[in-house]
Design an enzyme around this catalytic site. Structure first.
Site, mmCIF file in Angstrom:
data_model
loop_
_atom_site.group_PDB
_atom_site.id
_atom_site.type_symbol
_atom_site.label_atom_id
_atom_site.label_comp_id
_atom_site.label_asym_id
_atom_site.label_seq_id
_atom_site.Cartn_x
_atom_site.Cartn_y
_atom_site.Cartn_z
ATOM 1 N N ASP A 150 -2.624 -1.826 -2.544
ATOM 2 C CA ASP A 150 -2.858 -0.402 -2.773
ATOM 3 C C ASP A 150 -3.743 0.184 -1.677
ATOM 4 O O ASP A 150 -3.487 1.286 -1.159
ATOM 5 C CB ASP A 150 -3.501 -0.202 -4.145
ATOM 6 C CG ASP A 150 -3.868 1.237 -4.412
ATOM 7 O OD1 ASP A 150 -2.954 2.061 -4.576
ATOM 8 O OD2 ASP A 150 -5.077 1.545 -4.445
ATOM 9 N N GLU A 210 3.177 -3.225 -4.195
ATOM 10 C CA GLU A 210 1.807 -3.266 -3.681
ATOM 11 C C GLU A 210 1.317 -4.702 -3.541
ATOM 12 O O GLU A 210 0.611 -5.030 -2.575
ATOM 13 C CB GLU A 210 0.879 -2.469 -4.601
ATOM 14 C CG GLU A 210 1.102 -0.967 -4.516
ATOM 15 C CD GLU A 210 0.140 -0.183 -5.376
ATOM 16 O OE1 GLU A 210 -0.203 0.944 -4.996
ATOM 17 O OE2 GLU A 210 -0.271 -0.694 -6.444
#
EC number: 3.1.26.3
Length: 247
Positions: free
Chosen positions: A66, A138
């Site tokens: 992220d 992610e």
């Protein structure tokens, strides 16, 4: 007397599930090699981990990915839009790295077929859930960062998200996809669509799923923390499908 077959769990179950799929296509789509142990971890959803002896799952890698994704996209937008104010490029980034944006990328590389899921998630079509697809994307970026460093991970981000980044604009980030779909259908003299929405989970953490139908045909499906967002995503998927048919 036959003995009941013992269920494989723990690291043996993990290895068995991982080895059941050929990951060469996934790595080719990513354009980078990932060590086996890191790739296994990146693809292990918590549902599989919990059902097989509390194995490590991909949430820590997701946390790293992220951060890498956010920085890579933010820096590229900063370069592409030198005259745009912070508020605009911030909205662009939020749209690109949203759950829906990440899930789109995951579908482009067919990520769902590689995710290790528990039986419960498999029964509820976990491989197609936006949230699981986004989180695993992610996690893969986090694994690439851990093995190859930021520059390689950044390049993977810019390759995967090239189209979304280059076509980002502050206008349209909060586009009303239901209205856009309605206008597109009117232009084609098609009947209006219908939405069916369901929800699952505890009251404090509901997940809504909306399906949009044109007659008896499913045109789009979306998830969200409320009915409005789920229907907006379903409408967006339906609009894109209509555009693909016209192309």
């Amino acid at each position: 007397m036959s003995r009941k077959k013992t269920r494989v769990t723990g690291v043996d179950a993990l290895a068995e599930a991982f080895d059941a799929v050929n990951h060469a296509d996934l790595l080719e789509r990513l354009g980078v090699d990932i060590d086996r142990d890191l790739l296994v971890l990146a693809l292990t959803h918590r549902s599989f981990a919990n059902e097989n002896g509390m194995l490590p799952n991909n949430e820590r890698l997701e946390f790293l990915g992220d951060a890498v994704l956010g920085l890579a996209v933010a820096n590229r937008l900063y370069e592409l839009y030198p005259s745009s104010p912070e508020s605009d490029i911030s909205k662009m980034r939020a749209s690109i790295v949203s759950r829906y944006g990440l899930a789109d990328i995951a579908r482009e590389i067919n990520l769902g077929e590689f995710i290790l899921l528990g039986k419960g998630e498999l029964l509820t079509e976990g491989r197609s859930k936006d949230s699981i697809l986004a989180d695993t994307t992610e996690a893969l970026l986090g694994a690439i960062f851990r093995q190859h460093g930021y520059e390689v991970a950044r390049d993977v981000v810019l390759t995967l998200f090239h189209h979304k980044i280059n076509h980002a604009s502050a206008k349209g980030i909060h586009q009303d996809w239901k209205t856009t779909l309605q206008e597109e259908l009117a232009q084609r003299k098609k009947p209006m669509v219908e939405y069916q929405t369901t929800s699952v989970g505890p009251d404090h953490d509901l997940l809504f799923t909306a399906v949009v139908y044109l007659g008896d045909v499913e045109m789009g499906r979306g998830e969200g923390p409320n009915k409005k967002l789920a229907e907006q995503e379903a409408a967006r998927q339906a609009f894109l499908k209509l555009r693909e048919k016209r192309a």
